[in-house]
Each structure stands twice: as structure tokens, then as C-alpha cells.
Design a protein around this motif. Structure first.
Motif, PDB file in Angstrom:
ATOM      1  N   ILE A 302       0.845  -1.197   0.000  1.00  0.00           N
ATOM      2  CA  ILE A 302       0.000   0.000   0.000  1.00  0.00           C
ATOM      3  C   ILE A 302       0.883   1.250   0.000  1.00  0.00           C
ATOM      4  N   GLU A 303       0.512   2.210  -0.831  1.00  0.00           N
ATOM      5  CA  GLU A 303       1.212   3.492  -1.005  1.00  0.00           C
ATOM      6  C   GLU A 303       2.515   3.365  -1.800  1.00  0.00           C
ATOM      7  N   LYS A 304       2.846   2.166  -2.262  1.00  0.00           N
ATOM      8  CA  LYS A 304       4.026   2.025  -3.108  1.00  0.00           C
ATOM      9  C   LYS A 304       3.659   2.317  -4.558  1.00  0.00           C
ATOM     10  N   GLN A 305       4.663   2.715  -5.330  1.00  0.00           N
ATOM     11  CA  GLN A 305       4.468   2.907  -6.759  1.00  0.00           C
ATOM     12  C   GLN A 305       4.381   1.540  -7.440  1.00  0.00           C
ATOM     13  N   ILE A 306       3.507   1.432  -8.440  1.00  0.00           N
ATOM     14  CA  ILE A 306       3.330   0.160  -9.145  1.00  0.00           C
ATOM     15  C   ILE A 306       4.615  -0.263  -9.834  1.00  0.00           C
ATOM     16  N   ASN A 307       5.414   0.725 -10.262  1.00  0.00           N
ATOM     17  CA  ASN A 307       6.678   0.407 -10.930  1.00  0.00           C
ATOM     18  C   ASN A 307       7.712  -0.178  -9.972  1.00  0.00           C
ATOM     19  N   GLN A 308       7.516   0.014  -8.651  1.00  0.00           N
ATOM     20  CA  GLN A 308       8.429  -0.571  -7.682  1.00  0.00           C
ATOM     21  C   GLN A 308       8.218  -2.078  -7.544  1.00  0.00           C
ATOM     22  N   LEU A 309       7.044  -2.556  -7.921  1.00  0.00           N
ATOM     23  CA  LEU A 309       6.749  -3.993  -7.811  1.00  0.00           C
ATOM     24  C   LEU A 309       6.984  -4.724  -9.125  1.00  0.00           C
ATOM     25  N   PHE A 310       6.687  -4.051 -10.229  1.00  0.00           N
ATOM     26  CA  PHE A 310       6.774  -4.718 -11.527  1.00  0.00           C
ATOM     27  C   PHE A 310       7.666  -3.896 -12.456  1.00  0.00           C
ATOM     28  N   SER A 311       8.382  -4.601 -13.286  1.00  0.00           N
ATOM     29  CA  SER A 311       9.234  -3.940 -14.282  1.00  0.00           C
ATOM     30  C   SER A 311       8.383  -3.628 -15.507  1.00  0.00           C
ATOM     31  N   LEU A 312       7.767  -2.464 -15.494  1.00  0.00           N
ATOM     32  CA  LEU A 312       6.886  -2.061 -16.591  1.00  0.00           C
ATOM     33  C   LEU A 312       7.618  -1.069 -17.474  1.00  0.00           C
ATOM     34  N   HIS A 313       7.643  -1.373 -18.749  1.00  0.00           N
ATOM     35  CA  HIS A 313       8.341  -0.492 -19.688  1.00  0.00           C
ATOM     36  C   HIS A 313       7.569   0.789 -19.942  1.00  0.00           C
ATOM     37  N   SER A 314       6.231   0.704 -19.905  1.00  0.00           N
ATOM     38  CA  SER A 314       5.425   1.900 -20.131  1.00  0.00           C
ATOM     39  C   SER A 314       4.262   1.903 -19.159  1.00  0.00           C
ATOM     40  N   PHE A 315       4.236   2.867 -18.252  1.00  0.00           N
ATOM     41  CA  PHE A 315       3.122   3.035 -17.326  1.00  0.00           C
ATOM     42  C   PHE A 315       2.901   4.531 -17.093  1.00  0.00           C
ATOM     43  N   PRO A 316       1.665   5.014 -17.165  1.00  0.00           N
ATOM     44  CA  PRO A 316       0.478   4.240 -17.516  1.00  0.00           C
ATOM     45  C   PRO A 316       0.407   3.936 -19.000  1.00  0.00           C
ATOM     46  N   PRO A 317      -0.335   2.894 -19.388  1.00  0.00           N
ATOM     47  CA  PRO A 317      -0.434   2.560 -20.812  1.00  0.00           C
ATOM     48  C   PRO A 317      -1.198   3.644 -21.569  1.00  0.00           C
ATOM     49  N   ALA A 318      -0.896   3.735 -22.844  1.00  0.00           N
ATOM     50  CA  ALA A 318      -1.528   4.770 -23.662  1.00  0.00           C
ATOM     51  C   ALA A 318      -2.994   4.439 -23.938  1.00  0.00           C
ATOM     52  N   LYS A 319      -3.311   3.154 -24.067  1.00  0.00           N
ATOM     53  CA  LYS A 319      -4.671   2.754 -24.408  1.00  0.00           C
ATOM     54  C   LYS A 319      -5.530   2.698 -23.153  1.00  0.00           C
ATOM     55  N   GLU A 320      -6.875   2.783 -23.387  1.00  0.00           N
ATOM     56  CA  GLU A 320      -7.808   2.701 -22.275  1.00  0.00           C
ATOM     57  C   GLU A 320      -7.747   1.321 -21.614  1.00  0.00           C
ATOM     58  N   GLU A 321      -7.555   0.293 -22.417  1.00  0.00           N
ATOM     59  CA  GLU A 321      -7.455  -1.068 -21.879  1.00  0.00           C
ATOM     60  C   GLU A 321      -6.313  -1.769 -22.604  1.00  0.00           C
ATOM     61  N   GLU A 322      -5.396  -2.316 -21.855  1.00  0.00           N
ATOM     62  CA  GLU A 322      -4.221  -2.936 -22.448  1.00  0.00           C
ATOM     63  C   GLU A 322      -3.791  -4.116 -21.590  1.00  0.00           C
ATOM     64  N   SER A 323      -3.309  -5.156 -22.233  1.00  0.00           N
ATOM     65  CA  SER A 323      -2.829  -6.348 -21.526  1.00  0.00           C
ATOM     66  C   SER A 323      -1.390  -6.608 -21.927  1.00  0.00           C
ATOM     67  N   MET A 324      -0.636  -7.146 -20.971  1.00  0.00           N
ATOM     68  CA  MET A 324       0.746  -7.510 -21.251  1.00  0.00           C
ATOM     69  C   MET A 324       1.164  -8.643 -20.320  1.00  0.00           C
ATOM     70  N   ILE A 325       2.142  -9.407 -20.753  1.00  0.00           N
ATOM     71  CA  ILE A 325       2.722 -10.477 -19.956  1.00  0.00           C
ATOM     72  C   ILE A 325       4.020  -9.947 -19.340  1.00  0.00           C
ATOM     73  N   VAL A 326       4.120 -10.045 -18.015  1.00  0.00           N
ATOM     74  CA  VAL A 326       5.267  -9.511 -17.292  1.00  0.00           C
ATOM     75  C   VAL A 326       5.980 -10.653 -16.583  1.00  0.00           C
ATOM     76  N   ASP A 327       7.291 -10.710 -16.732  1.00  0.00           N
ATOM     77  CA  ASP A 327       8.088 -11.686 -15.985  1.00  0.00           C
ATOM     78  C   ASP A 327       8.272 -11.185 -14.566  1.00  0.00           C
ATOM     79  N   TYR A 328       7.979 -12.057 -13.599  1.00  0.00           N
ATOM     80  CA  TYR A 328       8.027 -11.655 -12.195  1.00  0.00           C
ATOM     81  C   TYR A 328       8.730 -12.753 -11.405  1.00  0.00           C
TER      82      TYR A 328
END
Length: 595
Positions: A302-328
Motif C-alpha cells: 500500500i502506497e508504493k508505486q506500481i513500478n516498484q513492484l513490476f518492471s513495466l516499460h510503459s506506465f500508464p499505458p496509452a490505451k484505455e485497456e491494455e494487456s501484457m505479460i510480465v516476468d516476475y
């Protein structure tokens, strides 16, 4: 501080306002009244004062012009006139001739001033024919005295003057007494106003205090209290509106709590993980499934940035709805997560956050990879014999059929490869039936001891040919149990066949069985070449081979262990393999049986 809070009460503010209004009003009225009263009394005094002086001056004219009388007789006549004609009390009157000598005076002083010359400024101006008056204040006593000098004329000749003086303290004493009466009335009015203002303000502030108390209760979550309505005025209608608002607010909060409970229940029971972030990508809500997937506690995310948990190349996504597979990766465990992003919008505010749906697709990806490997392996397993058959048929077609010995050998190879394909297809069909649970175990009472001895007999000739000691270690008594004899025979055949393939000459294979509680445990132990630990977890995968070349040479399809596992699973059992390179392999089959 308490005193200030006391006077901050609206009730006391109203009382003070009433008092100030009355006080200011009374002050304005008092000042105007006193000024008017002072002007009235002074004007009245001056008018009376001047009238008496003028009357006296007119009557004295004939006394000052009489020639047949002596000075003493004139003074006596003047004294008589002054005593009888002048009616003002407390007024000193002096009659002065044209030379400024006092002829008569009511002023009682010692020695007598009769016959003395007067030098008063007002008298001098009167002897010049000009009426003059003044008010002087005694420096010692502070008393105010009115002075009036009137000329006595005969035509244009000034015969003398009437000089009058009188204390006007009586007028101011009267004004002072009236002022005291007015101040007393003002004080009484203030006290009465304070009492009346307190009563009236209480009728206003009491409902307001009740509303304030209810508002405090609302802030503490108590929505059951109601404000008492004292009347049908504006405050009464306000109280009624407040009560209605409290009811609506309670209904809205109850509905909101119900929706929150529904939302929390849905979140907690969802099979997918859900993470909500604000517009800046900071996590504000996370459900239990998401915590299980990412391997953290709620307080850690809670209160952490989403990028601190996942290696996201682009956040927030440009599209209204977008899906991606992330290695974790968490706790040295690699996971594949499918993340679906949905933007949250609010009217007039635009984008306010993001809903992220998490799905652990690690198993699905592994299954997909297994499916791809399976298709590739089946294709390879079928292509190899088909290629061989086609090659030999082309050779026969090219003329090898004329050579009797060579053609028979080619036909024998094609037949062998055909049998291999038949075995492969049969095994695939068998696995398909087991996967679809179309083949249910046909359980009958089976003697375990007899079943194992029969399997040993079937492989005894093959084991003797290879100088391998194949034996069984069985207790003296093994009861009959319910099994599908054919299927378990197939499992044992596969296990012993594999043991013979990978055990060198002079080796040993032992088949044992025992009952432990309500489980039948069958073990096949060999002293073969063993299997590396890195292969153990994948041995039951379809078409998986430790040594592919050797397995194909020995005619295996790569489906034997997969079939064995499915058969044991159909019996609600389990199969596992323990092995060490160059030391041998142990296969343990556990099947639950009834008493």
C-alpha cells in the motif's frame, strides 16, 4: 480562554448586540434630549431675563428724566420700582446712570456699592447704546453666571443702563437631575433588554445547539439521534431538514457500506488479483489473491508505486485497456503474470486512477509449452518412421524389388516402422482416453502376490538373456485388493521394461510390495545407469527422454511413464521416482485400497 469561548457563544453575541443597540440608541437619544433640554432652559431663562430687563429699562426712563426731585428721591423711587416690578429670584439688578454710577442695586454687599462707579465691560457697552450680555465661569467655584446690560434711552440719548447678573447653576442642576433620570432609565432598559435578549436569543440558539450536537454525533457515526423541533419558523424548518438529511445520510452510508462489503467480498473471492492505483500510480487497494500472487503483505505494497513492484516499460499505458505479460520473480520463483490495465475516469476530473487485473499464467504458459513440445514430438515421432518407410518404398520402386533378399529386408524394416507407429498411435489414444476419463478402472479382487509373480515370469527369459537378476521381495501374506489388473499390469510391464533397458549385464532388479495402513506400495528397484536429478521432474512428461537416441534405438515411444502416471492417478494413487547416476533407480507406486 474559557471566558473568550463563553463570549463566542452566539447566544451571548445576540445579547451583547441587543445591549449595544439599546445603549447606542439611548446615548444618541440622551445626547439629543440633553442638548435640546439645555437649549430650552437656557433660551427660556435668557428670554425671561431679557424681558424683565427691557421692562425695567422702559419704566426707568421717566424716573431718570424727572427734574423736580432730588437724587435721594429718585433713588427711592427707583428702588421701589425695582423691588415691585422685578420678579426673578436670585437675580441681582443694578441701575446705573449715564456716568456709570450705581443709583440702585439689589446686590447685598458690604460696604454698599450705591454711588460707586462701575467699570463692567457689558455696562460700558450699554452706556454706549449697545445691549450686551455674557456668561462667565468662576475660576474658583466653577459656577456659571449670566450678565446682561441694557441701555436706558430717551430717543437717541442714553440715560443710563440696567445691569443684571444671575447664577444659571439652577438651570444646569435641573438638566443634571433630568440626565440622571435618563441614565437610570437607560440602565433599567439595558437590564431589561439583557434579560429579554437572553430569553429571545435562547429561543434561537437552543435549536442551533441541538443541531450542532446532532452534527457532532453525525461525525462520530451516530445517525439515530434527532433534533427537537420547537416551531414552524425558519429554525424549525431547518431542524426538520436536518433530521431528514440525517435519515438520508444514514441510508446513503448504509448503502455505501453494503456496497463496500459486496465489493470487498467480491475482491477477496476473486480468482484473479486486483490492484487499484491513483492517478500517480500509487497503490491504494489490493485484494488477497493479488498479495498471494506477488508474495507480499498488504502493508508492504500500500502506497508504493506500481513500478516498484513490476518492471513495466510503459506506465500508464496509452490505451484505455491494455494487456501484457510480465516476468516476475519472488523468493527465487519465476512467474509469468498477465496484467490487464483499465483506466478509471470521473466526470469533470478526467483520469483518476487505474485498475490492474493480475493473472498468474505460469502454469498456462508451461502447459502451452508442453502442448507445443507434444505437437513437435508427435510430429517428430511420426515423421521419423514415415520418412524411413517412404525411403524404402522409393528404393523398392526404383528397382530394389527385383532383388528378392533385399526387397524382403526393406519390407521387414517398413513393417517394423509401421508397428512402431501403431504402438505410438495406440499409446496416444490410450492417453487421450485417460485424459478424458473415458477409461475408468475396472476394479476386481486381485491377488497382489500372484500379479507380481506373473510379471516376473513374463520378463524372466529376457532378464536371463541379459544376465540380469530379476526377483521379487514379498511378505508371506499379501491380501487380495481391488485393482484394475490389466492397467496395473501395464504399469508394471512399463517399469520393469525400462529397468531392463537401462540396467547393464550382471545388474539386479527387485520388485517388492507391501501394505502400509490403507495403501498398497509397489517398488521397482534397479542397479542401472541412473538418472540425473535435473531430469527427474520431467520424466512423466509425454515424449520426454533422458537419452533420446538410445530410447529410439530400443523402440520406446516416450509415452510409457506418462501412461503409467495417468493409470495410477485413475486409481487415486501416486507414482514417484528416486535415482542417482551410476547407482540405480527406485520407482514407488502408491495405491490406496479399502480395508
Amino acid at each position: 480562554m474559557k471566558g473568550w469561548k463563553f463570549f463566542q457563544s452566539i447566544q451571548w453575541k445576540l445579547v451583547v448586540i441587543y445591549l449595544l443597540l439599546i445603549l447606542i440608541s439611548m446615548q444618541i437619544i440622551g445626547i439629543y434630549f440633553i442638548r435640546s433640554l439645555e437649549s430650552y432652559y437656557l433660551d427660556n431663562f435668557n428670554e425671561t431675563f431679557a424681558t424683565q430687563g427691557n421692562l425695567l429699562a422702559v419704566n426707568l426712563e421717566r424716573y431718570l428724566t424727572e427734574d423736580g426731585k432730588t437724587e435721594a428721591e429718585k433713588r427711592a423711587d427707583i428702588d421701589y420700582l425695582v423691588d415691585n416690578l422685578f420678579a426673578l429670584n436670585g437675580v441681582d439688578v443694578s441701575i446705573i446712570d449715564s456716568n456709570g454710577v450705581i443709583l440702585s442695586s439689589t446686590e447685598k454687599v458690604s460696604p454698599s456699592i450705591i454711588g460707586q462707579k462701575i467699570y463692567q465691560t457689558e455696562v460700558n457697552r450699554a452706556l454706549l447704546g449697545t445691549r450686551d450680555e455674557a456668561i462667565r465661569i468662576d475660576a474658583k467655584t466653577g459656577h456659571r453666571t449670566k450678565y446682561l446690560a441694557l441701555p436706558i434711552k430717551q430717543g437717541n440719548n442714553v440715560l443710563g443702563a440696567v445691569f443684571m447678573k444671575a447664577s444659571i447653576e439652577g438651570v444646569y442642576d435641573t438638566i443634571y437631575r433630568i440626565s440622571n433620570i435618563l441614565m437610570t432609565a437607560t440602565l433599567i432598559a439595558l437590564l431589561f433588554t439583557a434579560w429579554l435578549g437572553f430569553i429571545l436569543s435562547r429561543t434561537i440558539t437552543k435549536p442551533i445547539k441541538d443541531i450542532t450536537t446532532q452534527a457532532v454525533s453525525l461525525t462520530k457515526g451516530d445517525f439515530n439521534q434527532r433534533v427537537k423541533i420547537y416551531g414552524d419558523d425558519e429554525i424549525g424548518r431547518l431542524a426538520d431538514t436536518f433530521n431528514k438529511m440525517a435519515i438520508r445520510l444514514k441510508e446513503a452510508i448504509d448503502q455505501n457500506e453494503e456496497e463496500k462489503e459486496k465489493f470487498a467480498s467480491i475482491l477477496s473471492h476473486m480468482s484473479d488479483g486486483v490492484i487499484a492505483t491513483n492517478a500517480h500510480g500509487r497503490i491504494i487497494v489490493v485484494n488477497q489473491r493479488a498479495l498471494e500472487i506477488i508474495g507480499f503483505s498488504e502493508s508492504e505494497v500500500i502506497e508504493k508505486q506500481i513500478n516498484q513492484l513490476f518492471s513495466l516499460h510503459s506506465f500508464p499505458p496509452a490505451k484505455e485497456e491494455e494487456s501484457m505479460i510480465v516476468d516476475y520473480e519472488v523468493e527465487n520463483e519465476h512467474k509469468a503474470l498477465k496484467m490487464t490495465f483499465n483506466k478509471i475516469h470521473r466526470i469533470n476530473r478526467g483520469e483518476i486512477g487505474m485498475i490492474i487485473v493480475l493473472q498468474d499464467v505460469t502454469k498456462e504458459q508451461k502447459l502451452e509449452q508442453i502442448r507445443k513440445d507434444f505437437v513437435a514430438n508427435v510430429s517428430h515421432e511420426l515423421r521419423t518412421p514415415l520418412t524411413t518407410i517412404k525411403s524404402y518404398l522409393e528404393a523398392l520402386e526404383d528397382g530394389a524389388v527385383e532383388d528378392i533378399e533385399l526387397s524382403h529386408r526393406f519390407i521387414k524394416v517398413a513393417s517394423h516402422e509401421t508397428d512402431r507407429m501403431i504402438r505410438l498411435v495406440s499409446d496416444l489414444l490410450h492417453l487421450s482416453h485417460l485424459d478424458d476419463q473415458q477409461t475408468k478402472p475396472n476394479k476386481t479382487l486381485v491377488s497382489v502376490k500372484e500379479m507380481i509373480e506373473d510379471v516376473i515370469d513374463r520378463f524372466s527369459f529376457q532378464s536371463k538373456q541379459r544376465s540380469i537378476d530379476l526377483s521379487s521381495h514379498l511378505p508371506e501374506y499379501l491380501p487380495t485388493v481391488e485393482l484394475d489388473r490389466d492397467h496395473i499390469d501395464q504399469v508394471l510391464d512399463n517399469l520393469i521394461s525400462n529397468a531392463l533397458k537401462y540396467t547393464k549385464e550382471g545388474g539386479e532388479i527387485i520388485v517388492s510390495a507391501r501394505l502400509k495402513h490403507h495403501d498398497l506400495i509397489i517398488e521397482v528397484v534397479d542397479t542401472g545407469i541412473g538418472i540425473s536429478k535435473k531430469h527427474l521432474s520431467r520424466l512423466f512428461e509425454r515424449f520426454y527422454r533422458v537419452d533420446k537416441a538410445r530410447s529410439r534405438e530400443m523402440g520406446g515411444t516416450g509415452l510409457g511413464l506418462a501412461i503409467a502416471k495417468e493409470i495410477v492417478k485413475a486409481h487415486d494413487g501416486d507414482i514417484m521416482i528416486e535415482s542417482e547416476v551410476d547407482k540405480g533407480t527406485r520407482v514407488i507406486v502408491t495405491i490406496p485400497v479399502s480395508k
